[in-house]
Design an enzyme around this catalytic site. Structure first.
Site, PDB file in Angstrom:
ATOM      1  N   TYR A 117      66.531 -44.668 -36.994  1.00 41.67           N
ATOM      2  CA  TYR A 117      65.283 -43.742 -36.311  1.00 41.67           C
ATOM      3  C   TYR A 117      64.503 -43.248 -37.320  1.00 41.67           C
ATOM      4  CZ  TYR A 117      68.682 -44.172 -32.322  1.00 41.67           C
ATOM      5  OH  TYR A 117      69.631 -44.631 -31.443  1.00 41.67           O
ATOM      6  N   GLY A 130      70.870 -43.768 -20.943  1.00 44.53           N
ATOM      7  CA  GLY A 130      70.033 -44.372 -19.814  1.00 44.53           C
ATOM      8  C   GLY A 130      70.449 -44.128 -18.675  1.00 44.53           C
ATOM      9  N   GLY A 183      63.732 -43.261 -16.818  1.00 44.68           N
ATOM     10  CA  GLY A 183      62.999 -42.445 -15.811  1.00 44.68           C
ATOM     11  C   GLY A 183      62.640 -43.151 -14.470  1.00 44.68           C
ATOM     12  N   LEU A 222      64.540 -43.598 -12.148  1.00 43.32           N
ATOM     13  CA  LEU A 222      65.654 -42.682 -11.070  1.00 43.32           C
ATOM     14  C   LEU A 222      64.972 -41.219 -11.010  1.00 43.32           C
ATOM     15  CD1 LEU A 222      69.070 -44.053 -11.982  1.00 43.32           C
ATOM     16  CD2 LEU A 222      67.502 -44.448  -9.974  1.00 43.32           C
ATOM     17  N   LYS A 251      59.326 -42.022 -12.837  1.00 43.11           N
ATOM     18  CA  LYS A 251      58.459 -42.894 -13.256  1.00 43.11           C
ATOM     19  C   LYS A 251      58.041 -43.829 -12.221  1.00 43.11           C
ATOM     20  CE  LYS A 251      57.814 -41.539 -17.252  1.00 43.11           C
ATOM     21  NZ  LYS A 251      58.999 -41.849 -18.464  1.00 43.11           N
TER      22      LYS A 251
END
Length: 300
Positions: free
Chosen positions: A52, A198, A203, A205, A208
């Site tokens: 990252y 996740g 998103g 659920l 989104k």
């Protein structure tokens, strides 16, 4: 917040974990506020990776958590090596590379040890015995406390379960992605824990717009959203709370990692943690019955 034992180890991790991937080095003061609030609500598990931001995410977390080092569980990952020009990365799973990469992660995290060191992926073609030797060496040296893998490949997971003393497996898992459930019994038999990621399905659920997701077509996702929101309204909690409660209702799951990028998201998560409650057997059945069970098609 509840803390759960991670596998057969002495590590205890908060039921909700903090995913640091989206934090940006430029937002130093905001990142500190976010992480301080995460600590205030009882989060002690913080997840990052050397991949990252080309290692800068480890630096960020290491600096922010330095004063709390003995009270937190820091997890990072290894196996992906950035190219010299920074254009992309290559898979680099070997004993020599892991033994080298851990030194860099320790420096960036500003710590003498890593609580949980995870293989960031993995294929069945990897030198698995050699990789396990690397992790066991690091454990014997005290540079890591425990090790695990981050994988959704059943053939890889089975190899590590049968050959190693790993503590955890990080897997994508949600109401819309119930594929890991097929392997929970096997994972339990080896006294290993799942760390989920996740839980809100990108998103979908929560808030989104519906779209095709795995084997769900758009209309099925819309129906799934309605089920979760109706259930949340009935329970007087948020859709995020329902999504996380479902994942955590399975004893195999020790922690559900939530990615946080902004103070607003952290405030929402703080509220979710306060209202998060265990699902009854009836509620768990009600939710699971409303979502189809899907299985991994590849890497079996």
């Amino acid at each position: 917040m509840n803390q759960n034992k991670l596998g057969n180890s002495d590590l205890k991790v908060s039921a909700i974990g903090f995913g640091g991937m989206s934090l940006k080095p430029a937002n130093k003061s905001e990142n500190q506020r976010i992480l301080s609030e995460a600590l205030d609500v009882g989060i002690n598990y913080f997840d990052t990776a050397d991949l990252y931001d080309q290692g800068e995410n480890e630096v960020l977390l290491g600096e922010a958590l330095k004063s709390y080092r003995n009270a937190v569980c820091i997890a990072t990952k290894v196996g992906n090596k950035w190219r010299e020009d920074g254009s992309t990365w290559d898979w680099k799973a070997s004993k020599s590379y892991i033994l080298q990469a851990v030194e860099d992660s320790l420096k960036r995290l500003n710590t003498d040890y890593i609580d949980l060191y995870q293989l960031h992926g993995g294929t069945i073609e990897d030198p698995i015995d050699e990789i396990i030797e690397a992790f066991e060496t690091l454990k014997s040296q005290g540079k890591i406390r425990e090790y695990g893998i981050s994988s959704i490949r059943p053939n890889v997971i089975k190899e590590y379960l049968s050959k190693s003393k790993l503590t955890s497996i990080m897997m994508q898992y949600s109401l819309l992605d119930r594929r890991p459930e097929e392997y929970f019994e096997l994972i339990d038999q080896h006294h290993v824990s799942v760390i989920s990621r996740g839980a809100v399905a990108q998103g979908l659920l929560i808030d989104k717009p519906a779209k095709t997701y795995l084997s769900y077509v758009e209309n099925e996702v819309k129906q799934a959203q309605k089920i979760v929101h109706d259930f949340a309204k009935q329970q007087e909690v948020s859709a995020q709370s329902v999504s996380l409660a479902y994942v955590l209702a399975h004893s195999t799951v020790a922690s559900a990692v939530v990615g946080i990028r902004t103070t607003e998201q952290m405030k929402d998560l703080s509220k979710t943690i306060q209202e998060l409650d265990n699902l009854s057997a009836h509620e768990l059945l009600e939710l699971s019955s409303a979502f189809k069970t899907i299985q991994y098609a590849d890497h079996r």
